[in-house]
Design a protein around this motif. Sequence first.
Motif, PDB file in Angstrom:
ATOM      1  N   ARG A  54       0.865  -1.186   0.000  1.00  0.00           N
ATOM      2  CA  ARG A  54       0.000   0.000   0.000  1.00  0.00           C
ATOM      3  C   ARG A  54       0.899   1.233   0.000  1.00  0.00           C
ATOM      4  N   ARG A  55       0.779   2.038  -1.054  1.00  0.00           N
ATOM      5  CA  ARG A  55       1.711   3.128  -1.315  1.00  0.00           C
ATOM      6  C   ARG A  55       1.679   4.224  -0.252  1.00  0.00           C
ATOM      7  N   ALA A  56       2.884   4.635   0.179  1.00  0.00           N
ATOM      8  CA  ALA A  56       3.023   5.746   1.121  1.00  0.00           C
ATOM      9  C   ALA A  56       3.488   7.010   0.398  1.00  0.00           C
ATOM     10  N   ILE A  57       3.677   6.919  -0.917  1.00  0.00           N
ATOM     11  CA  ILE A  57       4.197   8.048  -1.691  1.00  0.00           C
ATOM     12  C   ILE A  57       3.310   8.302  -2.901  1.00  0.00           C
ATOM     13  N   GLU A  58       3.402   9.500  -3.422  1.00  0.00           N
ATOM     14  CA  GLU A  58       2.720   9.830  -4.680  1.00  0.00           C
ATOM     15  C   GLU A  58       3.519   9.254  -5.833  1.00  0.00           C
ATOM     16  N   PRO A  59       2.899   8.945  -6.917  1.00  0.00           N
ATOM     17  CA  PRO A  59       1.463   9.070  -7.141  1.00  0.00           C
ATOM     18  C   PRO A  59       0.675   7.926  -6.498  1.00  0.00           C
ATOM     19  N   ARG A  60      -0.586   8.223  -6.225  1.00  0.00           N
ATOM     20  CA  ARG A  60      -1.553   7.231  -5.754  1.00  0.00           C
ATOM     21  C   ARG A  60      -1.280   6.733  -4.337  1.00  0.00           C
ATOM     22  N   THR A  61      -0.927   7.646  -3.446  1.00  0.00           N
ATOM     23  CA  THR A  61      -0.754   7.304  -2.031  1.00  0.00           C
ATOM     24  C   THR A  61      -2.013   6.603  -1.517  1.00  0.00           C
ATOM     25  N   GLY A  62      -1.807   5.523  -0.764  1.00  0.00           N
ATOM     26  CA  GLY A  62      -2.920   4.798  -0.156  1.00  0.00           C
ATOM     27  C   GLY A  62      -3.483   3.686  -1.019  1.00  0.00           C
ATOM     28  N   GLU A  87      13.094  -2.405  -0.628  1.00  0.00           N
ATOM     29  CA  GLU A  87      12.753  -1.046  -0.205  1.00  0.00           C
ATOM     30  C   GLU A  87      11.289  -0.915   0.211  1.00  0.00           C
ATOM     31  N   GLU A  88      10.405  -1.572  -0.501  1.00  0.00           N
ATOM     32  CA  GLU A  88       8.975  -1.380  -0.263  1.00  0.00           C
ATOM     33  C   GLU A  88       8.385  -2.356   0.750  1.00  0.00           C
ATOM     34  N   ALA A 125       6.463  -3.262   6.094  1.00  0.00           N
ATOM     35  CA  ALA A 125       6.419  -2.044   5.300  1.00  0.00           C
ATOM     36  C   ALA A 125       7.756  -1.313   5.346  1.00  0.00           C
ATOM     37  N   GLY A 126       8.259  -0.994   4.147  1.00  0.00           N
ATOM     38  CA  GLY A 126       9.434  -0.145   4.036  1.00  0.00           C
ATOM     39  C   GLY A 126       8.989   1.312   3.991  1.00  0.00           C
ATOM     40  N   PRO A 127       9.927   2.243   3.793  1.00  0.00           N
ATOM     41  CA  PRO A 127       9.587   3.669   3.839  1.00  0.00           C
ATOM     42  C   PRO A 127       8.635   4.138   2.741  1.00  0.00           C
ATOM     43  N   SER A 129       6.001   2.325   1.735  1.00  0.00           N
ATOM     44  CA  SER A 129       4.737   1.598   1.901  1.00  0.00           C
ATOM     45  C   SER A 129       4.096   1.918   3.247  1.00  0.00           C
ATOM     46  N   LEU A 130       2.774   2.073   3.220  1.00  0.00           N
ATOM     47  CA  LEU A 130       2.015   2.235   4.459  1.00  0.00           C
ATOM     48  C   LEU A 130       1.840   0.892   5.158  1.00  0.00           C
ATOM     49  N   GLU A 131       1.643  -0.140   4.346  1.00  0.00           N
ATOM     50  CA  GLU A 131       1.514  -1.507   4.849  1.00  0.00           C
ATOM     51  C   GLU A 131       1.773  -2.467   3.706  1.00  0.00           C
ATOM     52  N   VAL A 132       2.077  -3.692   4.038  1.00  0.00           N
ATOM     53  CA  VAL A 132       2.257  -4.754   3.049  1.00  0.00           C
ATOM     54  C   VAL A 132       1.495  -5.971   3.526  1.00  0.00           C
TER      55      VAL A 132
END
Length: 179
Positions: A54-62, A87-88, A125-127, A129-132
Motif C-alpha cells: 500500500r503506497r506511502a508516496i505519490e502518485p496514488r498514495t494509499g 525497499e517497499e 512495510a518499508g519507507p 509503503s504504508l503496509e504490506v
Amino acid sequence: MNSETQKPAFRRQIPAGDTHERDVCSTCGFINYVNPKVVTGAIVRHDGKLLLCRRAIEPRTGFWTLPAGFMELGETAEQAAMREAREEANAEIVIDRLLAVYTIPRIAQVQIMYLARLARPDISAGPESLEVKLAGWDEIPWADLAFPSVRWALEQYRSVEGLSDFPAFANPPGEFGGI
C-alpha cells in the motif's frame, strides 16, 4: 566572452541524421536526449498468496501495488526488482522468470515485470509503503489498485498460474497509454 564562461543556449531542432526534435545547445552542439524511464517489479508469490504494498508516496498514495520502481544506473532489471521489493516490503525475493514488458508512452515508461518468490516469509512495510500483505485472489483489493498495469500483471499471471512455460506478455489489447 570565451567558451568557458558562455552559458548553454538550448533550442528545439532536429539534429542532423535524427528524426525527432530535440533540445540542442547552440554553443557546443550537445543534444539533450530525453528517453523513457524503465520501471521493474515483480509479482512475488508465497504459499499461494501474492505480495501487495500500500503506497506511502505519490502518485496514488494509499492505493495498492506490486513492489516496483525505477531502475538505477549500474543495475540490471532483475537487481532493480529485487531492490524495490527490499525497499517497499523489506522482502528478499528470488526472480523466477519474466512475466511481461509493458510500454506506456503517455508517461514515457517501459515496465518490466517478473515472477518471483519470497526467499524468506518475513515482510514488513518499508519507507515507501504504508503496509504490506500477502493476499489470496479473493483478498486482492481490485478497486483500490494504484495503476492499470498492476491489474494487467495480476490478470496475466492468473492466466498462466501453474504453467512453467509461456511467452512473456505485453500490453493487453487496446491498452497503450493509461497507467
